[in-house]
Design an enzyme around this catalytic site. Sequence first.
Site, PDB file in Angstrom:
ATOM      1  N   GLY A 154      30.165 -44.908  49.007  1.00  0.00           N
ATOM      2  CA  GLY A 154      30.301 -45.324  50.409  1.00  0.00           C
ATOM      3  C   GLY A 154      31.133 -46.539  50.353  1.00  0.00           C
ATOM      4  N   ASP A 268      17.886 -46.435  44.419  1.00  0.00           N
ATOM      5  CA  ASP A 268      19.130 -45.605  45.298  1.00  0.00           C
ATOM      6  C   ASP A 268      19.111 -44.453  43.961  1.00  0.00           C
ATOM      7  OD1 ASP A 268      20.273 -44.600  47.038  1.00  0.00           O
ATOM      8  OD2 ASP A 268      22.034 -45.818  46.448  1.00  0.00           O
TER       9      ASP A 268
HETATM   10  N1  LIG Z   1      31.318 -43.455  34.729  1.00  0.00           N
HETATM   11  C1  LIG Z   1      31.901 -42.490  35.401  1.00  0.00           C
HETATM   12  N2  LIG Z   1      32.187 -41.472  34.958  1.00  0.00           N
HETATM   13  C2  LIG Z   1      32.544 -40.182  35.851  1.00  0.00           C
HETATM   14  N3  LIG Z   1      32.512 -40.323  37.213  1.00  0.00           N
HETATM   15  C3  LIG Z   1      31.926 -41.523  37.836  1.00  0.00           C
HETATM   16  C4  LIG Z   1      31.660 -42.747  37.165  1.00  0.00           C
HETATM   17  N4  LIG Z   1      31.047 -43.559  38.071  1.00  0.00           N
HETATM   18  C5  LIG Z   1      31.146 -42.819  39.131  1.00  0.00           C
HETATM   19  N5  LIG Z   1      31.743 -41.835  39.067  1.00  0.00           N
HETATM   20  C6  LIG Z   1      31.932 -40.837  40.010  1.00  0.00           C
HETATM   21  O1  LIG Z   1      32.315 -41.658  41.305  1.00  0.00           O
HETATM   22  C7  LIG Z   1      31.112 -41.378  42.460  1.00  0.00           C
HETATM   23  C8  LIG Z   1      31.071 -42.688  43.286  1.00  0.00           C
HETATM   24  O2  LIG Z   1      30.434 -43.675  42.348  1.00  0.00           O
HETATM   25  P1  LIG Z   1      29.126 -44.680  42.801  1.00  0.00           P
HETATM   26  O3  LIG Z   1      28.066 -44.079  43.361  1.00  0.00           O
HETATM   27  O4  LIG Z   1      28.983 -45.603  41.736  1.00  0.00           O
HETATM   28  O5  LIG Z   1      29.967 -45.226  43.759  1.00  0.00           O
HETATM   29  P2  LIG Z   1      29.427 -46.149  45.200  1.00  0.00           P
HETATM   30  O6  LIG Z   1      30.324 -46.515  46.161  1.00  0.00           O
HETATM   31  O7  LIG Z   1      28.347 -47.268  44.706  1.00  0.00           O
HETATM   32  O8  LIG Z   1      28.401 -45.175  45.855  1.00  0.00           O
HETATM   33  P3  LIG Z   1      27.235 -45.302  46.731  1.00  0.00           P
HETATM   34  O9  LIG Z   1      27.513 -44.588  48.174  1.00  0.00           O
HETATM   35  O10 LIG Z   1      26.066 -44.472  46.342  1.00  0.00           O
HETATM   36  O11 LIG Z   1      26.801 -46.761  47.046  1.00  0.00           O
HETATM   37  C9  LIG Z   1      29.874 -40.995  41.579  1.00  0.00           C
HETATM   38  O12 LIG Z   1      29.053 -40.034  42.280  1.00  0.00           O
HETATM   39  C10 LIG Z   1      30.520 -39.937  40.558  1.00  0.00           C
HETATM   40  O13 LIG Z   1      31.024 -38.844  40.939  1.00  0.00           O
END
Ligand SMILES: Nc1ncnc2c1ncn2[C@@H]1O[C@H](COP(=O)(O)OP(=O)(O)OP(=O)(O)O)[C@@H](O)[C@H]1O
Length: 457
Positions: A154, A268
């Site tokens: 997001g 979460d």
């Molecule tokens: N260490 C990693 N290795 C590989 N893919 C990753 C890694 N970290 C994140 N991703 C990919 O990126 C996507 C988004 O990461 P993340 O959930 O940390 O982002 P966010 O913006 O915090 O998401 P949210 O909408 O839950 O807040 C994950 O669902 C995964 O597919």
Amino acid sequence: MVAKAGDEVTGGSTDKADGSSDESSPRTALDITVSGSTDSDSSSSGGGGAEEPHTHQWRAFIRGLLQRKKSIRRLSTFPPAASPEITRWRPLRNLERTRTAKESGRGELPLAPPPPPPPPPLILWRPMWRSFELKELAAATDDFSPENLIGRGGHAEVYRGRLPSGQLVAVKRLMKKEMEEERVGDFLSELGIIAHVNHPNAAHLLGFGVEGGLHLVLQYSPHGSLASVLHGSKDPIEWGIRFKIALGVAEGLRYLHEGCHRRIIHRDIKASNILLTDDYQPQISDFGLAKWLPDQWPHHVMFPIEGTFGYLAPEYFMHGVVNEKTDVFAFGVLLLELITGRRAVDSSRHSLVIWAKPLLDAKNLEELVDPSLGGSYEPREMNSAVAVASASIHHMPTLRPHMNQALQVLRGEDESIVVGGDGPTKPVLFDACDLEDYSSSRYLNDLSRHRKLALEQ
Ligand SMILES: Nc1ncnc2c1ncn2[C@@H]1O[C@H](COP(=O)(O)OP(=O)(O)OP(=O)(O)O)[C@@H](O)[C@H]1O
């Protein structure tokens, strides 16, 4: 408010939008390590008075932030309507505050934050992470090229990268449009908590960068997220791997709840926040909403309600009550996803919990279990997974297991909850009483009401 350019960042409680205080906020993770102050919390990060090497890293990090001369604050805004999924439901942002017992009408909720907890024992701890310059991150990701974009949440974009040592990394960059808004607070909270987490089933931080935006540098997970493996691939994953993932997530959650020097509530837990290593070892990631809870607080009442529709425990989305059982509920939903192969919320935005509840109550494994498994699963493992899922999504939080109990049942070390056998399921009484008498039908009504509210956003 989280922090403003020019503000002195010191230990103590977290200022909220209304000026109230929230000592459980993970912002304390940053505060305590930066300040090196006499705050009673300071030793909880291993401070203990003498400045440790990692304090320099925090100082460098905060200095970098302050040099940006941009105000970092929480705003009373809703998430962009174009979020890729119905994640992070934050309808009550403008009510951001900590409710008191009086406001909530419940005598047992804390009227005011209790005195700070006594400092935990000194933990000698050396960080394994470092500060990256923008040019290093750009070189690793080929200038953040679209080919290296591996995920978009997001609020952040995640790029695959390779360090000069050859190590593969994931670089999580807070999206530009989010920089001046409330997400910076979540991002800093995530950094503060993930830097202290050290477990094979939790995402591993390698470093951070503050030039040209906020970046987390994480160990790369070659299989991506559980969501992509379970719901995004044509080939169904076999039961053995699913069960291994269930056990690993349970281990990781138990560590966060009981094994860390402070209780961490993730808030979460969902399939897209479970990353998979090359041998499908799960790692809990995305600590953007995680909270530290003082030991003497049985729970905490929090607004805004944040999290992901489909995984939110009823006492949380109805009353803002947060504790370990909030995560246990989400873990139950995750187990249901592994068992059924269905999403927590399907394309018609129907909740998996509402669909599965009658089947769990009737112990109807035949309809519950993912047909793509073709009946190929180990019955003991499946029975224990179903039993734990059923107990974990109980509408009364005190009747949900703690994570160590869930783990014991999954491992077959405790057979006090069994389904699928001839006899009746034994009642699962983990604690004596609940906050209120909350019937199952009211729970399903509340879930439906919540779904309606979420869809209206
Ligand atoms: N260490 C990693 N290795 C590989 N893919 C990753 C890694 N970290 C994140 N991703 C990919 O990126 C996507 C988004 O990461 P993340 O959930 O940390 O982002 P966010 O913006 O915090 O998401 P949210 O909408 O839950 O807040 C994950 O669902 C995964 O597919």
